[in-house]
Design a protein around this motif. Sequence first.
Motif, PDB file in Angstrom:
ATOM      1  N   ALA A 290     -28.154  20.596  15.196  1.00 37.58           N
ATOM      2  CA  ALA A 290     -27.206  19.689  15.559  1.00 37.58           C
ATOM      3  C   ALA A 290     -25.924  20.334  16.187  1.00 37.58           C
ATOM      4  CB  ALA A 290     -26.677  19.093  14.182  1.00 37.58           C
ATOM      5  N   GLY A 291     -25.476  21.497  15.567  1.00 42.07           N
ATOM      6  CA  GLY A 291     -24.382  22.307  16.162  1.00 42.07           C
ATOM      7  C   GLY A 291     -24.497  22.485  17.892  1.00 42.07           C
ATOM      8  N   ASP A 292     -25.619  22.858  18.068  1.00 44.66           N
ATOM      9  CA  ASP A 292     -26.177  23.031  19.506  1.00 44.66           C
ATOM     10  C   ASP A 292     -26.052  21.724  20.400  1.00 44.66           C
ATOM     11  OD1 ASP A 292     -26.555  25.884  19.232  1.00 44.66           O
ATOM     12  OD2 ASP A 292     -28.679  25.582  18.849  1.00 44.66           O
ATOM     13  N   VAL A 293     -26.602  20.633  19.843  1.00 48.42           N
ATOM     14  CA  VAL A 293     -26.278  19.285  20.505  1.00 48.42           C
ATOM     15  C   VAL A 293     -25.189  18.982  20.672  1.00 48.42           C
ATOM     16  CG1 VAL A 293     -27.097  16.949  20.442  1.00 48.42           C
ATOM     17  CG2 VAL A 293     -28.814  18.751  19.712  1.00 48.42           C
ATOM     18  N   LEU A 294     -24.170  19.339  19.692  1.00 46.94           N
ATOM     19  CA  LEU A 294     -22.853  18.760  19.890  1.00 46.94           C
ATOM     20  C   LEU A 294     -22.000  19.742  20.701  1.00 46.94           C
ATOM     21  CD1 LEU A 294     -22.213  18.046  15.920  1.00 46.94           C
ATOM     22  CD2 LEU A 294     -22.588  16.405  17.855  1.00 46.94           C
ATOM     23  N   GLN A 295     -22.371  20.952  20.692  1.00 42.27           N
ATOM     24  CA  GLN A 295     -21.729  21.631  21.786  1.00 42.27           C
ATOM     25  C   GLN A 295     -21.950  21.657  23.116  1.00 42.27           C
ATOM     26  OE1 GLN A 295     -22.795  25.964  21.363  1.00 42.27           O
ATOM     27  NE2 GLN A 295     -20.846  26.807  22.298  1.00 42.27           N
ATOM     28  N   ALA A 296     -23.300  21.064  23.415  1.00 39.25           N
ATOM     29  CA  ALA A 296     -23.835  20.850  24.784  1.00 39.25           C
ATOM     30  C   ALA A 296     -23.443  19.380  25.187  1.00 39.25           C
ATOM     31  CB  ALA A 296     -25.192  21.131  24.992  1.00 39.25           C
ATOM     32  N   ALA A 297     -23.494  18.313  24.328  1.00 40.93           N
ATOM     33  CA  ALA A 297     -23.230  17.188  24.657  1.00 40.93           C
ATOM     34  C   ALA A 297     -22.695  16.112  23.796  1.00 40.93           C
ATOM     35  CB  ALA A 297     -24.763  16.712  24.851  1.00 40.93           C
ATOM     36  N   GLY A 298     -21.876  16.767  22.940  1.00 39.72           N
ATOM     37  CA  GLY A 298     -21.148  15.776  21.777  1.00 39.72           C
ATOM     38  C   GLY A 298     -20.262  14.870  22.395  1.00 39.72           C
ATOM     39  N   ASP A 299     -19.615  15.062  23.511  1.00 41.05           N
ATOM     40  CA  ASP A 299     -18.783  14.117  24.137  1.00 41.05           C
ATOM     41  C   ASP A 299     -19.558  12.920  24.546  1.00 41.05           C
ATOM     42  OD1 ASP A 299     -16.904  15.716  23.810  1.00 41.05           O
ATOM     43  OD2 ASP A 299     -16.362  16.402  25.765  1.00 41.05           O
ATOM     44  N   SER A 300     -20.686  12.917  24.625  1.00 44.21           N
ATOM     45  CA  SER A 300     -21.596  11.935  25.066  1.00 44.21           C
ATOM     46  C   SER A 300     -22.288  11.036  24.007  1.00 44.21           C
ATOM     47  CB  SER A 300     -22.653  12.274  26.271  1.00 44.21           C
ATOM     48  OG  SER A 300     -22.274  12.917  27.313  1.00 44.21           O
ATOM     49  N   VAL A 301     -22.052  11.730  22.694  1.00 44.92           N
ATOM     50  CA  VAL A 301     -22.663  11.193  21.571  1.00 44.92           C
ATOM     51  C   VAL A 301     -21.709  10.214  20.947  1.00 44.92           C
ATOM     52  CG1 VAL A 301     -23.879  11.433  19.417  1.00 44.92           C
ATOM     53  CG2 VAL A 301     -24.226  12.966  21.495  1.00 44.92           C
ATOM     54  N   ASP A 302     -22.143   9.133  20.329  1.00 40.13           N
ATOM     55  CA  ASP A 302     -21.035   8.090  19.519  1.00 40.13           C
ATOM     56  C   ASP A 302     -21.582   7.930  18.116  1.00 40.13           C
ATOM     57  OD1 ASP A 302     -19.335   6.916  21.792  1.00 40.13           O
ATOM     58  OD2 ASP A 302     -21.122   6.976  22.770  1.00 40.13           O
ATOM     59  N   ILE A 303     -22.723   7.556  18.052  1.00 45.26           N
ATOM     60  CA  ILE A 303     -23.294   7.515  16.784  1.00 45.26           C
ATOM     61  C   ILE A 303     -24.480   8.154  16.549  1.00 45.26           C
ATOM     62  CG2 ILE A 303     -24.195   5.604  15.207  1.00 45.26           C
ATOM     63  CD1 ILE A 303     -22.922   3.438  16.678  1.00 45.26           C
ATOM     64  N   TRP A 304     -24.409   8.753  15.447  1.00 46.93           N
ATOM     65  CA  TRP A 304     -25.814   9.584  15.039  1.00 46.93           C
ATOM     66  C   TRP A 304     -26.491   9.216  13.996  1.00 46.93           C
ATOM     67  CZ3 TRP A 304     -25.992  15.407  16.933  1.00 46.93           C
ATOM     68  CH2 TRP A 304     -27.019  16.062  16.163  1.00 46.93           C
ATOM     69  N   LYS A 305     -27.587   8.800  14.258  1.00 47.80           N
ATOM     70  CA  LYS A 305     -28.352   8.129  13.125  1.00 47.80           C
ATOM     71  C   LYS A 305     -29.486   9.250  12.211  1.00 47.80           C
ATOM     72  CE  LYS A 305     -31.719   5.167  13.769  1.00 47.80           C
ATOM     73  NZ  LYS A 305     -32.756   3.880  13.965  1.00 47.80           N
ATOM     74  N   THR A 306     -29.490   9.192  10.880  1.00 46.11           N
ATOM     75  CA  THR A 306     -30.607   9.852  10.394  1.00 46.11           C
ATOM     76  C   THR A 306     -31.747   8.896  10.437  1.00 46.11           C
ATOM     77  OG1 THR A 306     -29.851   9.276   8.310  1.00 46.11           O
ATOM     78  CG2 THR A 306     -28.859  11.265   9.062  1.00 46.11           C
ATOM     79  N   GLY A 307     -32.681   9.578  10.897  1.00 49.00           N
ATOM     80  CA  GLY A 307     -34.033   8.580  11.054  1.00 49.00           C
ATOM     81  C   GLY A 307     -34.765   8.447   9.946  1.00 49.00           C
ATOM     82  N   TRP A 308     -35.216   7.214   9.522  1.00 54.00           N
ATOM     83  CA  TRP A 308     -36.393   6.912   8.390  1.00 54.00           C
ATOM     84  C   TRP A 308     -35.435   7.194   7.299  1.00 54.00           C
ATOM     85  CZ3 TRP A 308     -38.664  10.816  12.007  1.00 54.00           C
ATOM     86  CH2 TRP A 308     -39.068  10.187  13.026  1.00 54.00           C
ATOM     87  N   GLY A 309     -36.250   8.049   6.117  1.00 55.91           N
ATOM     88  CA  GLY A 309     -35.637   8.517   4.968  1.00 55.91           C
ATOM     89  C   GLY A 309     -35.454   9.963   4.893  1.00 55.91           C
ATOM     90  N   THR A 310     -35.265  10.555   6.346  1.00 52.33           N
ATOM     91  CA  THR A 310     -35.043  11.980   6.037  1.00 52.33           C
ATOM     92  C   THR A 310     -33.655  12.446   5.677  1.00 52.33           C
ATOM     93  OG1 THR A 310     -33.702  11.713   8.521  1.00 52.33           O
ATOM     94  CG2 THR A 310     -35.977  12.351   8.530  1.00 52.33           C
ATOM     95  N   ALA A 311     -32.687  11.347   5.462  1.00 49.49           N
ATOM     96  CA  ALA A 311     -31.353  11.939   4.773  1.00 49.49           C
ATOM     97  C   ALA A 311     -31.531  12.032   3.191  1.00 49.49           C
ATOM     98  CB  ALA A 311     -30.372  10.592   5.019  1.00 49.49           C
ATOM     99  N   TYR A 312     -32.618  11.524   2.768  1.00 54.07           N
ATOM    100  CA  TYR A 312     -32.809  11.899   1.141  1.00 54.07           C
ATOM    101  C   TYR A 312     -33.399  13.134   0.814  1.00 54.07           C
ATOM    102  CZ  TYR A 312     -34.009  10.141  -3.339  1.00 54.07           C
ATOM    103  OH  TYR A 312     -34.186   9.909  -4.741  1.00 54.07           O
ATOM    104  N   ILE A 313     -34.113  13.759   1.806  1.00 51.72           N
ATOM    105  CA  ILE A 313     -34.608  15.119   1.477  1.00 51.72           C
ATOM    106  C   ILE A 313     -34.084  16.459   2.465  1.00 51.72           C
ATOM    107  CG2 ILE A 313     -36.937  14.025   0.558  1.00 51.72           C
ATOM    108  CD1 ILE A 313     -38.145  14.409   3.654  1.00 51.72           C
ATOM    109  N   ASP A 314     -33.324  15.971   3.420  1.00 49.06           N
ATOM    110  CA  ASP A 314     -32.435  16.879   4.108  1.00 49.06           C
ATOM    111  C   ASP A 314     -31.489  17.745   3.466  1.00 49.06           C
ATOM    112  OD1 ASP A 314     -31.547  18.306   6.334  1.00 49.06           O
ATOM    113  OD2 ASP A 314     -31.083  16.724   7.709  1.00 49.06           O
TER     114      ASP A 314
END
Length: 258
Positions: free
Chosen positions: A34-58
């Motif tokens: 996630a840090g790599d994505v934000l470093q390279a392209a963070g200015d282009s991202v507005d909303i970051w969704k945790t898909g499906w139920g991954t948030a429950y086990i991440d």
Amino acid sequence: MIVPDFLSVPERPARPRQYGITHVIDTGVTPAGAGDVLQAAGDSVDIWKTGWGTAYIDRGLEQKLALLRDAGVASCLGGTMLEIAWCQGVAEACLDWAAAVGFTHVEVSRGTVPMSQDDKRALIRRAAGRFVVLAEVGTKDPADTPVPAAWRAEALGDLGAGAALVVAEGRQSGTVGIYDDAGSPRAGVVEELVDAVGTDRIVFEAPRAAQQAWFIRRFGPHVNLGNVGLGEVLSVETLRLGLRADTADLHTVVGPVT
């Protein structure tokens, strides 16, 4: 970094954007990823969704949410997890947990479990007091043929219940909802939604490059696009700016070679 400025490209609004939103789906990336994505392209991202139920086990979730907060990117709990919690009678516990860990947005949907529109709108009202709510319209069933008028009514009702944005269902596959089974947009459904609430209030799930290009060509570079893969953020931005063959003709001014 030496930032180039020699091309004429559409001006993108600064974050927090009210339009031209890029909504990405996290299917379980590590905090380092996630840090790599934000470093390279963070200015282009507005909303970051945790898909499906991954948030429950991440187990890296809270670290990722902290990274998003520091980067000024909104964090959204995916609708499937809230649907399952609602079905089990623990929606309030799910919302309490989401607030405690630091989510800023939640998606309210009814594409996975049986839920009436009235129940969905009640859930939107419960969530809207604490979160920015994205209300998804459409089901994940590939056998379900969308009825444009029904989508229109649901979108208007969801916004009336307190949702900030409508999400037009397309799934990560891009083969349901606003798309046919070949991935082609159902123009009638799209136009009905736009006529009802306008492009600024809709996030079109568009996981495929051809779908992203179709929406940009139809509605311009500031259309809201969702379910963008984390590795596709800069690719989508090139489509918006006419820096890719699929949309280059929208913004290219041909002049003499010097």
